[in-house]
Scaffold this motif. Structure first.
Motif, PDB file in Angstrom:
ATOM      1  N   TRP A  71       0.866  -1.300   0.017  1.00  0.00           N
ATOM      2  CA  TRP A  71       0.048   0.038   0.088  1.00  0.00           C
ATOM      3  C   TRP A  71       0.858   1.332  -0.005  1.00  0.00           C
ATOM      4  N   GLY A  72       1.691   1.538   0.918  1.00  0.00           N
ATOM      5  CA  GLY A  72       2.465   2.652   1.299  1.00  0.00           C
ATOM      6  C   GLY A  72       3.337   2.793   2.306  1.00  0.00           C
ATOM      7  N   PRO A  73       3.718   3.984   2.549  1.00  0.00           N
ATOM      8  CA  PRO A  73       4.641   3.847   3.603  1.00  0.00           C
ATOM      9  C   PRO A  73       4.313   3.541   4.896  1.00  0.00           C
ATOM     10  N   GLY A  74       2.980   3.567   5.024  1.00  0.00           N
ATOM     11  CA  GLY A  74       2.575   3.320   6.431  1.00  0.00           C
ATOM     12  C   GLY A  74       2.306   1.809   6.537  1.00  0.00           C
ATOM     13  N   CYS A  75       2.575   0.906   5.574  1.00  0.00           N
ATOM     14  CA  CYS A  75       2.328  -0.747   5.532  1.00  0.00           C
ATOM     15  C   CYS A  75       3.584  -1.129   5.304  1.00  0.00           C
ATOM     16  N   ASN A  76       3.975  -2.453   6.043  1.00  0.00           N
ATOM     17  CA  ASN A  76       5.258  -3.010   5.984  1.00  0.00           C
ATOM     18  C   ASN A  76       5.256  -4.388   4.921  1.00  0.00           C
ATOM     19  N   GLY A  77       4.099  -4.523   4.104  1.00  0.00           N
ATOM     20  CA  GLY A  77       3.735  -5.778   3.441  1.00  0.00           C
ATOM     21  C   GLY A  77       4.821  -5.729   2.393  1.00  0.00           C
ATOM     22  N   ALA A  78       5.312  -4.859   1.782  1.00  0.00           N
ATOM     23  CA  ALA A  78       6.507  -5.021   0.720  1.00  0.00           C
ATOM     24  C   ALA A  78       7.654  -5.609   1.593  1.00  0.00           C
ATOM     25  N   THR A  79       7.801  -5.024   2.635  1.00  0.00           N
ATOM     26  CA  THR A  79       9.262  -5.480   3.287  1.00  0.00           C
ATOM     27  C   THR A  79       9.082  -7.151   3.679  1.00  0.00           C
ATOM     28  N   ARG A  80       7.860  -7.410   4.057  1.00  0.00           N
ATOM     29  CA  ARG A  80       7.561  -8.838   4.357  1.00  0.00           C
ATOM     30  C   ARG A  80       7.912  -9.707   3.090  1.00  0.00           C
ATOM     31  N   ALA A  81       7.005  -9.077   1.955  1.00  0.00           N
ATOM     32  CA  ALA A  81       7.238  -9.738   0.602  1.00  0.00           C
ATOM     33  C   ALA A  81       8.566  -9.800   0.218  1.00  0.00           C
ATOM     34  N   ALA A  94      13.914 -12.965  -0.805  1.00  0.00           N
ATOM     35  CA  ALA A  94      15.074 -12.921  -0.549  1.00  0.00           C
ATOM     36  C   ALA A  94      15.460 -14.399   0.109  1.00  0.00           C
ATOM     37  N   LYS A  95      14.561 -14.881   1.085  1.00  0.00           N
ATOM     38  CA  LYS A  95      14.586 -16.320   1.446  1.00  0.00           C
ATOM     39  C   LYS A  95      14.781 -17.490   0.428  1.00  0.00           C
ATOM     40  N   LEU A  96      14.171 -17.133  -0.863  1.00  0.00           N
ATOM     41  CA  LEU A  96      14.184 -17.735  -2.000  1.00  0.00           C
ATOM     42  C   LEU A  96      15.302 -17.687  -2.847  1.00  0.00           C
ATOM     43  N   GLY A  97      16.116 -16.932  -2.455  1.00  0.00           N
ATOM     44  CA  GLY A  97      17.328 -16.512  -3.328  1.00  0.00           C
ATOM     45  C   GLY A  97      17.249 -15.673  -4.259  1.00  0.00           C
ATOM     46  N   TYR A  98      15.970 -14.765  -4.384  1.00  0.00           N
ATOM     47  CA  TYR A  98      15.743 -13.798  -5.565  1.00  0.00           C
ATOM     48  C   TYR A  98      16.794 -12.547  -5.103  1.00  0.00           C
ATOM     49  N   GLN A  99      17.409 -11.830  -6.246  1.00  0.00           N
ATOM     50  CA  GLN A  99      17.482 -10.455  -6.186  1.00  0.00           C
ATOM     51  C   GLN A  99      16.515  -9.695  -5.954  1.00  0.00           C
ATOM     52  N   VAL A 100      16.195  -8.914  -4.874  1.00  0.00           N
ATOM     53  CA  VAL A 100      15.046  -8.169  -4.729  1.00  0.00           C
ATOM     54  C   VAL A 100      15.084  -6.913  -4.080  1.00  0.00           C
ATOM     55  N   LYS A 101      14.274  -5.899  -4.389  1.00  0.00           N
ATOM     56  CA  LYS A 101      14.152  -4.716  -3.970  1.00  0.00           C
ATOM     57  C   LYS A 101      12.802  -4.303  -3.478  1.00  0.00           C
ATOM     58  N   GLU A 102      12.645  -3.619  -2.563  1.00  0.00           N
ATOM     59  CA  GLU A 102      11.434  -3.090  -1.921  1.00  0.00           C
ATOM     60  C   GLU A 102      11.259  -1.469  -2.557  1.00  0.00           C
ATOM     61  N   MET A 103       9.919  -1.322  -3.093  1.00  0.00           N
ATOM     62  CA  MET A 103       9.798   0.053  -3.677  1.00  0.00           C
ATOM     63  C   MET A 103       9.072   0.941  -2.406  1.00  0.00           C
ATOM     64  N   ILE A 104       9.591   1.683  -1.945  1.00  0.00           N
ATOM     65  CA  ILE A 104       9.366   2.487  -0.812  1.00  0.00           C
ATOM     66  C   ILE A 104       8.219   3.446  -1.297  1.00  0.00           C
ATOM     67  N   GLY A 105       7.133   3.670  -0.396  1.00  0.00           N
ATOM     68  CA  GLY A 105       6.208   4.643  -1.062  1.00  0.00           C
ATOM     69  C   GLY A 105       5.119   3.685  -1.361  1.00  0.00           C
ATOM     70  N   GLY A 106       5.191   2.468  -2.072  1.00  0.00           N
ATOM     71  CA  GLY A 106       4.285   1.637  -2.415  1.00  0.00           C
ATOM     72  C   GLY A 106       3.469   2.317  -3.463  1.00  0.00           C
ATOM     73  N   PHE A 107       2.177   1.685  -3.309  1.00  0.00           N
ATOM     74  CA  PHE A 107       1.143   1.918  -4.542  1.00  0.00           C
ATOM     75  C   PHE A 107       0.721   3.362  -4.267  1.00  0.00           C
ATOM     76  N   GLU A 108       0.569   3.794  -3.094  1.00  0.00           N
ATOM     77  CA  GLU A 108       0.021   5.264  -2.608  1.00  0.00           C
ATOM     78  C   GLU A 108       1.301   6.222  -3.490  1.00  0.00           C
TER      79      GLU A 108
END
Length: 143
Positions: A80-90, A95-109
């Motif tokens: 959703w956005g900066p008030g949600c840590n869902g993207a961090t959990r995702a 990362a646990k699966l070995g993917y190169q991953v980044k979180e998009m800060i700010g989210g959909f909002e």
């Protein structure tokens, strides 16, 4: 001096694992190779999402990602956005699966507020640019 080196390491690490709406949009426009993952649930996805995103709720990543996303494919997660840590959990799940991953800060909002392409189950949604998140008469913030 130690504090400066520590701060530099901190901010360099953040840039290695975080991105923002402006950079993701630029990467999309440039044809960069990555999958943009919306980690929200079905109702949120139906309400609105980033054009070109893949819907993969966090609870399904461990099971579905290895079947649907090549292991060498870079991934960017958002919620959703900066008030949600869902993207961090995702991002953690990828990362646990070995993917190169980044979180998009700010989210959909912030994606929507900056005027980038959004759609819902009925098609494209046109939203006005929010001048509190992006310059109203410039291509980018030049930051």
């Amino acid at each position: 001096m130690t504090l400066s080196l520590s701060a530099a390491a901190h901010f360099a690490a953040r840039l290695q694992f975080e991105t923002d709406a402006s950079d993701v949009h630029a990467d999309q426009e440039d044809g960069a190779r990555f999958v943009l993952v919306d980690s929200r649930g079905d109702a949120a996805w139906a309400q609105g999402r980033i054009v070109g995103a893949t819907h993969l709720p966090t609870a399904e990543i461990a099971l579905r990602a290895p079947l649907e996303i090549p292991a060498d494919m870079p991934v960017v997660t958002y919620c959703w956005g900066p008030g949600c840590n869902g993207a961090t959990r995702a991002a953690l799940e990828f990362a646990k699966l070995g993917y190169q991953v980044k979180e998009m800060i700010g989210g959909f909002e912030y994606w929507a507020r900056e005027g980038y392409p959004v759609e819902n189950d009925h098609g494209r949604v046109v939203r006005a640019l929010d001048p509190l998140t992006a310059p109203a008469d410039a291509i980018g913030c030049a930051c």
